[in-house]
Scaffold this motif. Structure first.
Motif, PDB file in Angstrom:
ATOM      1  N   GLN A 358       0.827  -1.218   0.000  1.00 29.06           N
ATOM      2  CA  GLN A 358       0.000   0.000   0.000  1.00 29.06           C
ATOM      3  C   GLN A 358       0.855   1.259   0.000  1.00 29.06           C
ATOM      4  O   GLN A 358       0.436   2.305  -0.484  1.00 29.06           O
ATOM      5  CB  GLN A 358      -0.943  -0.023   1.198  1.00 29.06           C
ATOM      6  CG  GLN A 358      -2.050  -1.065   1.082  1.00 29.06           C
ATOM      7  CD  GLN A 358      -2.906  -1.159   2.336  1.00 29.06           C
ATOM      8  OE1 GLN A 358      -2.805  -0.311   3.225  1.00 29.06           O
ATOM      9  NE2 GLN A 358      -3.736  -2.176   2.409  1.00 29.06           N
ATOM     10  N   LYS A 359       2.082   1.133   0.524  1.00 32.80           N
ATOM     11  CA  LYS A 359       3.008   2.255   0.496  1.00 32.80           C
ATOM     12  C   LYS A 359       3.350   2.672  -0.939  1.00 32.80           C
ATOM     13  O   LYS A 359       3.528   3.853  -1.236  1.00 32.80           O
ATOM     14  CB  LYS A 359       4.295   1.891   1.244  1.00 32.80           C
ATOM     15  CG  LYS A 359       4.125   1.709   2.747  1.00 32.80           C
ATOM     16  CD  LYS A 359       3.898   3.040   3.434  1.00 32.80           C
ATOM     17  CE  LYS A 359       3.857   2.844   4.946  1.00 32.80           C
ATOM     18  NZ  LYS A 359       3.653   4.138   5.647  1.00 32.80           N
ATOM     19  N   GLN A 362       0.492   4.580  -2.649  1.00 30.83           N
ATOM     20  CA  GLN A 362       0.342   5.945  -2.136  1.00 30.83           C
ATOM     21  C   GLN A 362       1.357   6.927  -2.711  1.00 30.83           C
ATOM     22  O   GLN A 362       1.271   8.132  -2.473  1.00 30.83           O
ATOM     23  CB  GLN A 362       0.444   5.926  -0.606  1.00 30.83           C
ATOM     24  CG  GLN A 362      -0.681   5.191   0.088  1.00 30.83           C
ATOM     25  CD  GLN A 362      -0.400   4.888   1.543  1.00 30.83           C
ATOM     26  OE1 GLN A 362       0.596   5.336   2.089  1.00 30.83           O
ATOM     27  NE2 GLN A 362      -1.283   4.104   2.173  1.00 30.83           N
TER      28      GLN A 362
END
Length: 363
Positions: A358-359, A362
């Motif tokens: 998810q990093k 983003q």
């Protein structure tokens, strides 16, 4: 909006094939459209071919040690033109290069892409790395728009060394290596007979002389221990000191993925990382997957990788007495082994790839 991502990895062995596959799966689980460009000789090729979550997987010939020059010539004069034609009508949001390869920066230019991202595993080169490799890897890192580090404390190092501003440097945890685990985990028996394990490529910075000295001291008062050293690389300089040690097994060869169980699924095994210097270790996630306790040098990002020191024990780099005392701790306090296993399995839940990637989304 769905991200369209091309992941590149051009080596064939080591931890890279599993790391790259696991990361790609994590991104796919997060709704990304995944394409991959890989070496045709990659060790886990079957897994890539059979994975239904990916949009496309392209293989290119990268050669072997004997044919590397021919493969390089073929790539620069033919293969890169084939790639450009094949993907000329596609634009990717990201190209993500998971590991450095000498062709990487040329590969970046073969595609229309909004942003190029590289994963910087070693912002500080290991001792013994040659000048040419330092120059090539630096050029590779500087060719990217954004950098991912696997150790948070490396952000200011990358900022200073490579000239990136903080908004272009991103921290992502090293995710799980669950693909390695082939069998159910062997239940713990007792800690009366401990086997210490060194696993990985044989390199000068990994402190094998320190391990030998620490183990020798420990055998003088503890006859119920053994040591396994498994990995490819030049072992000749260590042969004389290790051959004098009792109950030592040396497996000086490349360990295929299918054989990982033979080393990590052995009762009462403890992984030892006596590194003199290190950024992080790809062996740590494997040990965590099996619930193997870890003793590591307090250097680089190893402590952060082990839940900021909440897992395992740490020794002073280059100090055999310090390492010996930490190895002996498991013998003096056998309950500690089971506690470490339990903590490892709990911590693993934070390393699922759908969480850690998810990093990337983003960015």
């Amino acid at each position: 909006m769905q991200k369209k991502i091309l992941i590149t990895f051009l080596y064939k062995e080591g931890a890279g094939p599993v790391f790259t596959l696991e990361m790609a799966r994590g991104l796919a689980q997060n709704g990304c459209e995944i394409h991959a460009l890989l070496s045709s000789n990659i060790a886990n090729k079957k897994d890539w071919v059979n994975e239904k979550a990916f949009k496309s997987v392209t293989f290119i010939e990268t050669g072997t040690r004997k044919t590397a020059i021919q493969a390089t010539m073929a790539f620069f004069f033919k293969e890169k033109l084939v790639l450009k034609r094949k993907f000329q009508n596609q634009t990717f949001d990201y190209i993500i290069s998971t590991f450095y390869h000498p062709w990487s920066t040329t590969v970046f230019k073969c595609f229309k892409v909004t942003k190029t991202i590289v994963i910087c595993h070693d912002p500080i080169h290991h001792s013994g790395v040659g000048l040419l490799e330092k120059w090539l890897t630096t050029h590779y890192i500087k060719a990217a728009n954004d950098i991912i580090v696997l150790t948070q404390s490396f952000i200011p190092i990358v900022e200073k060394r490579f000239g990136y501003s903080k908004e272009h440097i991103h921290y992502m945890r090293h995710g799980r290596m669950s693909t390695y685990k082939q069998c159910a985990i062997t239940p713990l028996t007792d800690c009366k007979n401990i086997n210490f394990l060194f696993f990985g490529r044989i390199e000068d910075y990994k402190g094998l002389f320190i391990l030998a000295e620490a183990y020798k001291k420990l055998t003088q008062s503890h006859p119920n221990i053994s040591l396994t050293v498994a990995g490819s690389g030049d072992f000749s300089k260590y042969h004389s000191i290790f051959k004098e040690l009792p109950r030592v097994k040396i497996v000086n060869q490349y360990i295929a993925d299918k054989d990982i169980d033979d080393y990590f699924n052995v009762p009462n095994t403890i992984l030892v990382l006596p590194y003199l210097d290190a950024s992080q270790s790809g062996v740590i996630p494997i040990a965590l997957e099996y619930g193997i306790p870890i003793i590591a040098s307090n250097t680089g990002g190893l402590k952060e990788q082990m839940d900021n020191g909440n897992l395992g024990l740490f020794s002073i780099p280059g100090d055999s007495n310090s390492l010996m005392k930490q190895m002996e701790y498991f013998l003096k306090y056998p309950d500690f082994y089971a506690k470490e296993r339990k903590k490892a399995f709990i911590y693993l839940q934070n390393l699922n790839w759908d969480i850690v990637t998810q990093k990337i989304i983003q960015i």
